[in-house]
Design a protein around this motif. Structure first.
Motif, PDB file in Angstrom:
ATOM      1  N   TRP A   1      -7.902 -54.046  50.112  1.00  0.00           N
ATOM      2  CA  TRP A   1      -7.467 -52.755  49.567  1.00  0.00           C
ATOM      3  C   TRP A   1      -8.684 -51.910  49.198  1.00  0.00           C
ATOM      4  O   TRP A   1      -8.739 -50.708  49.473  1.00  0.00           O
ATOM      5  CB  TRP A   1      -6.588 -53.006  48.334  1.00  0.00           C
TER       6      TRP A   1
ATOM      7  N   GLY B   1      -0.287 -51.588  42.391  1.00  0.00           N
ATOM      8  CA  GLY B   1       0.229 -52.501  41.375  1.00  0.00           C
ATOM      9  C   GLY B   1       0.677 -53.832  41.915  1.00  0.00           C
ATOM     10  O   GLY B   1       0.982 -54.752  41.141  1.00  0.00           O
ATOM     11  N   GLU B   2       0.756 -53.981  43.230  1.00  0.00           N
ATOM     12  CA  GLU B   2       1.231 -55.231  43.835  1.00  0.00           C
ATOM     13  C   GLU B   2       0.091 -56.184  44.181  1.00  0.00           C
ATOM     14  O   GLU B   2       0.315 -57.243  44.757  1.00  0.00           O
ATOM     15  CB  GLU B   2       2.031 -54.917  45.108  1.00  0.00           C
ATOM     16  N   ILE B   3      -1.148 -55.797  43.871  1.00  0.00           N
ATOM     17  CA  ILE B   3      -2.310 -56.606  44.254  1.00  0.00           C
ATOM     18  C   ILE B   3      -2.638 -57.583  43.128  1.00  0.00           C
ATOM     19  O   ILE B   3      -2.954 -57.169  42.006  1.00  0.00           O
ATOM     20  CB  ILE B   3      -3.525 -55.696  44.543  1.00  0.00           C
ATOM     21  N   HIS B   4      -2.564 -58.890  43.444  1.00  0.00           N
ATOM     22  CA  HIS B   4      -2.759 -59.900  42.393  1.00  0.00           C
ATOM     23  C   HIS B   4      -3.760 -60.981  42.796  1.00  0.00           C
ATOM     24  O   HIS B   4      -3.904 -61.972  42.078  1.00  0.00           O
ATOM     25  CB  HIS B   4      -1.418 -60.573  42.061  1.00  0.00           C
ATOM     26  N   ASP B   5      -4.426 -60.841  43.926  1.00  0.00           N
ATOM     27  CA  ASP B   5      -5.426 -61.841  44.303  1.00  0.00           C
ATOM     28  C   ASP B   5      -6.609 -61.146  44.960  1.00  0.00           C
ATOM     29  O   ASP B   5      -6.525 -60.000  45.402  1.00  0.00           O
ATOM     30  CB  ASP B   5      -4.823 -62.906  45.241  1.00  0.00           C
ATOM     31  N   ASP B   6      -7.736 -61.872  45.001  1.00  0.00           N
ATOM     32  CA  ASP B   6      -8.983 -61.282  45.499  1.00  0.00           C
ATOM     33  C   ASP B   6      -8.904 -60.889  46.968  1.00  0.00           C
ATOM     34  O   ASP B   6      -9.508 -59.900  47.394  1.00  0.00           O
ATOM     35  CB  ASP B   6     -10.145 -62.264  45.304  1.00  0.00           C
TER      36      ASP B   6
ATOM     37  N   ARG C   1      -6.376 -59.758  48.805  1.00  0.00           N
ATOM     38  CA  ARG C   1      -5.719 -58.460  48.961  1.00  0.00           C
ATOM     39  C   ARG C   1      -6.551 -57.347  48.310  1.00  0.00           C
ATOM     40  O   ARG C   1      -6.626 -56.236  48.823  1.00  0.00           O
ATOM     41  CB  ARG C   1      -4.321 -58.513  48.339  1.00  0.00           C
ATOM     42  N   ARG C   2      -7.163 -57.686  47.167  1.00  0.00           N
ATOM     43  CA  ARG C   2      -7.948 -56.652  46.470  1.00  0.00           C
ATOM     44  C   ARG C   2      -9.153 -56.237  47.309  1.00  0.00           C
ATOM     45  O   ARG C   2      -9.501 -55.050  47.385  1.00  0.00           O
ATOM     46  CB  ARG C   2      -8.393 -57.166  45.101  1.00  0.00           C
TER      47      ARG C   2
ATOM     48  N   THR D   1       1.730 -54.964  50.733  1.00  0.00           N
ATOM     49  CA  THR D   1       0.336 -54.496  50.765  1.00  0.00           C
ATOM     50  C   THR D   1      -0.297 -54.627  52.152  1.00  0.00           C
ATOM     51  O   THR D   1      -1.153 -53.819  52.518  1.00  0.00           O
ATOM     52  CB  THR D   1      -0.507 -55.281  49.752  1.00  0.00           C
TER      53      THR D   1
END
Length: 890
Positions: A425, A414-419, A421-422, A386
């Protein structure tokens, strides 16, 4: 394109002509490298000489005649020579032949490539130079053996020897424009200049080779930079490089792939003796860079040819060798990491994702969009995830590829799992969607998604982006609230805080709070080292805020400073089009206010061409182009540009509406429809007042004063049932808007209403002191217009002042200046121009086949229409007309 126009070299051409016809004229020889333009300069000089006044012989020496006695002068001397003469006798005979054919005229012997003359021809040339009433002019190529009689021309003080250097940037640009039949954008011109090193021959071959890569947009030529080496060009460079030993070839190839290359680093890979040989042959050059001695190729095209000729396998080996060498000695400078990453990538040995990512960030931080794209894409393909996707999408956005950027982001959603990175993004996707794809709904989407984030720092990043989007679509109150929230939040990341600060600085500039805006911008600039790696594109937001402040406050030197700043150079070299496009708009704005209409139109065209694939600033660029065309009185061009501004203006860039609508008023006025322009500008001023954009409102009201509408009503109805006039509203704004311009504009409005010529002239002087020459000329024209009705015959000094101002401008035509253009008939213009030049009425009558009485009648009507007392004021009156010289209407 078969014959290039002769451009530049004015000083050299004048020197050549003075060497022949001047009072102390003597011979002149130009020396220089091959292709620098010596032969063309000689031909142009000879062509300017009169064959009736001079006996001119042009000689082109060549290697084929160098071995033949008098072979160099075969075009000049008779086919047969007298028999039995000694060598000295033959020379005397040849000189007598030339003098006899000259028939008393001065002899001019023009010899191209004089170093190729055979010995008898060289001796005769020297003999001619020693004779009276004869001149030798010619060319020599650097590095060639020169015959002793030719060398003696300057050692015996019979001729001057002048080194002819390459063309400068300006001359190169002028030559390109002349050949292509139109201006070339600054970036393309600069790249071609660098590749050719100012050599006209190489420039010609580059243009011929780049034919398919030259594109014309809005009348401006742009070169894509794809260099195709045509056979002629390759052969020319191969000839210059010559045969190379394996050792010297290794030196040149390593430098070709690694320049600038430290000398110590190079000598680790090759024999130092081969480095010396390459330098002696003029293939490489050594330059100091701080304490490092770097090696570069002597000419940019040497590298192009060497890289093209190098087999792929050796190319990859050389690049891997360079990377290994630099890794061994350590990456001591910041740019070393970037160089190693590029060499590893090009050699196929790039395995370190972190290296590629860091290098991509560094390349984007230098605004090198193409290189950053390559590195970020390689990092993504190597498993960068990411982080690589976010970076690549950002770079693609600024490379005018928003659709591709969205695809890259969606690929890793689909690879974003934490705030953390989100949030990153979300902001990148929001930026691409809003500015790249012009989706206004993005603002609400990013606001809703931001509320889902739990971490305050991550939320602050999203809020900072939402704030600047809100500002751009003129949700001003929400934008201010969000930006202030980010600044008040201690947990907010530095980049988010400075982006929020830029949002407020831009709004403060539009509101006329220039001091607060400048303070905020200075703080953002001071923190650049902290945000550049995280958010390099924040520079663009900062430049927009700073540029808005400078343009609205009339700070032209300030605009000059940012256009000449490092960012401008980096953006231009790195194809960062939004940056170069916006700076070109600012540059055009400053040129326009200085009255440099040609420069303003050319630079605004460059901005339009650069921004053709992006809609962020495209509408603004065309609006500035419309203003420049209107200033020149080019109504058709102005209308076309305004239509293009409307077509390309993005709805999400509503914050720029004042500039577009102000341009619309200028176009209406240029067409002669002053009532429509007045109505439009008054309505615009009212809208800006309601929006609280006092900085913009001031400039719109200034435009109304320039149209002599200082008494027009604006604003809401007052308690007394009336409305404020433009002049009264300017007086109010002078106390609300920062800087020295508002009081000056208010004085302009008051003087225009009062009709005081002296007050108008004082305003004009103040405008001129700030380099606002157009405003100064218009204030002077208005003073002149008032004086003609108050003190007839007292206009001479004012006309002189106006003429002086107009001489500082290109040809401009504005409504204020057109007030002074009288309705003279074609015959009246003709008589007036002759009388202004000092021709007597009798002489005018004879020249025009009129009676003297008719001429006097014409002059009396001219005096009346111009408001002058007689011939004494006529010349100044005509010089103060639009067009500078009093030329009649088209």
């Amino acid at each position: 394109m078969s014959r290039w126009e002769f451009v530049g070299r004015t000083d050299e051409l004048n020197r050549l002509l003075s060497a022949v016809g001047g009072p102390e004229g003597r011979g002149l020889l130009f020396s220089g490298d091959a292709g620098v333009g010596k032969s063309r300069l000689l031909r142009e000089g000879v062509a300017a000489l009169s064959p009736e006044r001079y006996a001119i012989w042009s000689i082109a020496a060549s290697a084929t005649t160098a071995a033949l006695p008098f072979g160099g002068l075969v075009q000049v001397l008779p086919a047969s020579q007298p028999q039995g003469l000694s060598p000295a006798g033959i020379l005397r005979w040849a000189l007598d032949v030339l003098q006899e054919q000259a028939a008393g005229r001065p002899i001019v012997l023009a010899i191209d490539d004089a170093h190729l003359l055979d010995p008898p021809s060289a001796a005769l040339v020297h003999l001619v130079a020693r004779s009276e009433n004869a001149y030798v002019v010619g060319t020599l190529r650097n590095g060639e053996q020169v015959p002793l009689p030719i060398r003696a021309l300057w050692t015996d003080d019979l001729a001057d020897l002048v080194e002819l250097g390459p063309l400068c940037r300006t001359e190169t640009s002028g030559l390109l424009a002349a050949i292509l039949g139109g201006p070339v954008d600054a970036g393309s011109s600069d790249r071609l200049f660098q590749l050719s090193a100012g050599n006209p021959l190489l420039l010609r071959e580059l243009v011929l080779a780049a034919d398919d890569a030259l594109d014309r947009r809005y009348g401006l030529w742009t070169w894509t930079g794809r260099l195709e080496l045509a056979p002629n060009l390759t052969e020319l460079i191969d000839t210059r490089i010559g045969q190379l030993t394996p050792g010297v070839r290794a030196v040149v190839e390593l430098v070709a792939f690694g320049e600038p290359l430290g000398l110590q680093l190079l000598e680790r890979a090759v024999d130092p003796a081969d480095v010396e040989t390459a330098e002696e042959r003029g293939l490489i050059t050594l330059v100091h860079d701080d304490r490092r001695l770097n090696v570069r190729l002597a000419h940019p095209l040497y590298g192009e040819v060497m890289r093209r000729h190098c087999p792929v396998s050796r190319t990859r080996r050389l690049q891997a060798t360079l990377a290994g060498l630099l890794e061994q000695v350590g990456k001591r400078r910041r740019e070393d990491l970037l160089r190693v990453a590029v060499w590893r990538l090009d050699s196929g040995t790039a395995q370190d994702v972190a290296l590629l990512l860091e290098a991509a960030v560094q390349a984007f931080g230098r605004y090198d969009v193409p290189l950053a794209t390559r590195l970020a894409r390689a990092a993504l393909e190597a498993g960068g995830g990411t982080d690589a996707a976010e970076l690549l999408a950002t770079i693609l956005m600024f490379g005018d590829r928003p659709d591709e950027a969205i695809g890259v982001l969606d690929q890793v959603a689909g690879e974003i799992h934490d705030d953390r990175r989100r949030s990153r993004w979300l902001t990148v996707r929001g930026m691409v969607s809003y500015w790249g794809l012009n989706r206004e709904s993005t603002v609400e989407e990013i606001a809703a998604r931001g509320d889902e984030l739990s971490d305050p720092a991550d939320r602050a990043r999203v809020r900072a982006f939402e704030a600047i989007m809100r500002l751009h679509r003129l949700d001003v109150d929400v934008a201010v609230r969000l930006a202030q929230e980010v600044l008040d939040r201690p947990a907010a990341p530095m980049a988010a805080r400075e982006l929020a600060r830029c949002t407020l600085a831009h709004l403060q500039a539009a509101q006329g709070q220039y001091q607060r805006s400048a303070t905020a911008i200075a703080r953002v600039q001071a923190e650049a080292a902290c945000w550049r790696a995280d958010m390099p594109y924040l520079q663009l937001a900062m430049e927009l805020a700073r540029g808005t402040r400078l343009a609205l406050s009339g700070d032209l030197p300030g605009i000059d400073a940012i256009v000449a700043d490092e960012f401008a150079d980096l953006a231009g070299a790195g194809d960062f089009r939004l940056g170069t496009g916006y700076l070109a708009i600012l540059q055009a704005h400053a040129a326009r206010l200085r009255g440099r209409g040609d420069e303003a139109l050319r630079t605004s065209l460059e901005a339009c061409a650069v921004l053709a694939t992006s809609r962020v600033y495209a509408g603004l660029a065309h609006a500035e182009r419309a203003q420049a065309a209107a200033l020149r009185g080019d109504v058709t061009h102005a209308a076309d540009a305004m239509a293009e501004a409307d077509r390309t203006h993005a709805p999400g860039m509503a914050v720029l509406y004042p500039w577009l609508e102000q341009a619309r008023g200028a176009v209406q006025a240029a067409t002669g429809d002053v009532p429509a322009a007045t109505k439009h500008l008054c309505a615009l001023a009212d809208r800006l007042r309601e929006d609280g954009l006092a900085g913009h409102e001031l400039l719109v009201l200034l435009d109304l004063v320039r149209l002599d509408q200082a008494a027009a009503p604006v604003g809401p109805t007052c308690t007394d049932g009336g409305r404020r006039t433009v002049a009264q509203r300017l007086a109010e704004l002078s106390e609300q808007v920062d800087g020295v311009l508002p009081p000056l504009v208010a004085r302009f409005g008051r003087a225009a209403v009062d009709g005081s010529p002296d007050a108008l002239l004082a305003v004009a002087d103040a405008f001129a002191g700030r380099e606002l020459i157009v405003y100064a000329a218009e204030a002077t024209a208005l003073a002149l217009h008032r004086t003609r009705h108050v003190r007839a015959g007292a206009t001479g000094p004012i006309r002189e002042r106006l003429a002086d101002l107009l001489r500082r401008c290109d040809e401009i035509s504005t409504p204020a200046l057109r007030l002074l253009r009288p309705a003279l008939s074609e015959r009246e213009w003709e008589v007036a121009r002759l009388a202004a030049d000092g021709v007597t009425s009798r002489a005018i009558a004879e020249r025009l086949f009129l009676s003297t009485r008719t001429v006097e009648n014409h002059l009396q009507r001219v005096y009346s229409k111009l408001g002058v007392a007689g011939r004494g004021e006529l010349r100044a009156a005509l010089r103060s007309m639009p067009g500078h010289d009093g030329a009649g209407p088209d």
